[in-house]
Design a protein around this motif. Structure first.
Motif, PDB file in Angstrom:
ATOM      1  N   UNK A  99       0.727  -1.219   0.062  1.00  0.00           N
ATOM      2  CA  UNK A  99       0.039   0.141   0.016  1.00  0.00           C
ATOM      3  C   UNK A  99       0.935   1.322   0.003  1.00  0.00           C
ATOM      4  N   UNK A 100       1.952   1.113   0.543  1.00  0.00           N
ATOM      5  CA  UNK A 100       2.853   2.466   0.852  1.00  0.00           C
ATOM      6  C   UNK A 100       3.402   2.688  -0.396  1.00  0.00           C
ATOM      7  N   UNK A 110      -2.865   3.699   1.524  1.00  0.00           N
ATOM      8  CA  UNK A 110      -1.864   4.450   2.381  1.00  0.00           C
ATOM      9  C   UNK A 110      -2.114   6.101   1.850  1.00  0.00           C
ATOM     10  N   UNK A 111      -2.230   6.683   2.637  1.00  0.00           N
ATOM     11  CA  UNK A 111      -2.429   8.259   2.565  1.00  0.00           C
ATOM     12  C   UNK A 111      -1.397   9.261   3.293  1.00  0.00           C
ATOM     13  N   UNK A 152      -2.228   6.374  -2.120  1.00  0.00           N
ATOM     14  CA  UNK A 152      -3.239   6.801  -2.554  1.00  0.00           C
ATOM     15  C   UNK A 152      -4.283   5.952  -3.440  1.00  0.00           C
ATOM     16  N   UNK A 153      -3.815   4.595  -3.788  1.00  0.00           N
ATOM     17  CA  UNK A 153      -4.657   3.893  -4.414  1.00  0.00           C
ATOM     18  C   UNK A 153      -5.343   2.757  -3.536  1.00  0.00           C
ATOM     19  N   UNK A 154      -6.682   2.464  -3.937  1.00  0.00           N
ATOM     20  CA  UNK A 154      -7.291   1.490  -2.933  1.00  0.00           C
ATOM     21  C   UNK A 154      -6.937   0.007  -3.412  1.00  0.00           C
ATOM     22  N   UNK A 155      -6.986  -0.792  -2.457  1.00  0.00           N
ATOM     23  CA  UNK A 155      -6.719  -2.142  -2.824  1.00  0.00           C
ATOM     24  C   UNK A 155      -7.483  -2.860  -1.712  1.00  0.00           C
ATOM     25  N   UNK A 156      -7.993  -3.967  -2.399  1.00  0.00           N
ATOM     26  CA  UNK A 156      -8.922  -4.957  -1.522  1.00  0.00           C
ATOM     27  C   UNK A 156      -7.740  -5.737  -0.785  1.00  0.00           C
ATOM     28  N   UNK A 158      -1.994   6.784   9.154  1.00  0.00           N
ATOM     29  CA  UNK A 158      -1.585   6.826   7.885  1.00  0.00           C
ATOM     30  C   UNK A 158      -2.345   6.335   6.661  1.00  0.00           C
ATOM     31  N   UNK A 159      -3.148   5.251   7.194  1.00  0.00           N
ATOM     32  CA  UNK A 159      -3.862   4.505   6.339  1.00  0.00           C
ATOM     33  C   UNK A 159      -5.365   4.664   6.637  1.00  0.00           C
ATOM     34  N   UNK A 160      -6.179   4.471   5.345  1.00  0.00           N
ATOM     35  CA  UNK A 160      -7.585   4.901   5.391  1.00  0.00           C
ATOM     36  C   UNK A 160      -8.226   3.307   5.323  1.00  0.00           C
ATOM     37  N   UNK A 161      -8.936   2.789   5.546  1.00  0.00           N
ATOM     38  CA  UNK A 161      -9.678   1.589   5.470  1.00  0.00           C
ATOM     39  C   UNK A 161     -11.196   1.640   5.637  1.00  0.00           C
TER      40      UNK A 161
END
Length: 87
Positions: free
Chosen positions: A24-25, A82-83, A29-33, A63-66
């Protein structure tokens, strides 16, 4: 009950969680399942722990959105991105 004296085992870190966080890092900014659960409660719990940094791989907190998302088949997916952490 019995007493067996020995050194404490070394705590294990979840390599899978750390590998996921690293992936993710690498794509900020990219969403992932990242996971699928039997129900929305488990998925919500995992997404909360990611956002709050309760899971060591996803620190610092924030640091992460979920998000937990219900699916048509009755399971629930966890999506994360990861934001970046606060400076």
């Amino acid at each position: 009950m019995h007493a067996r004296f020995d050194a404490l085992p070394t705590p294990r870190r979840s390599e899978e969680a750390f590998n996921t966080a690293d992936a993710l890092r690498a794509r900020r900014g990219d969403w992932a399942h990242i996971d699928t659960h039997d129900n929305i409660n488990r998925a919500s719990n995992q997404s909360h722990r990611i956002r709050r940094g309760k899971l060591a791989a996803f620190r610092p907190a924030g640091a992460f959105e979920a998000k937990a998302i219900s699916t048509k088949d009755g399971t629930a997916e966890v999506w994360a991105r990861y934001i970046g952490g606060l400076a």
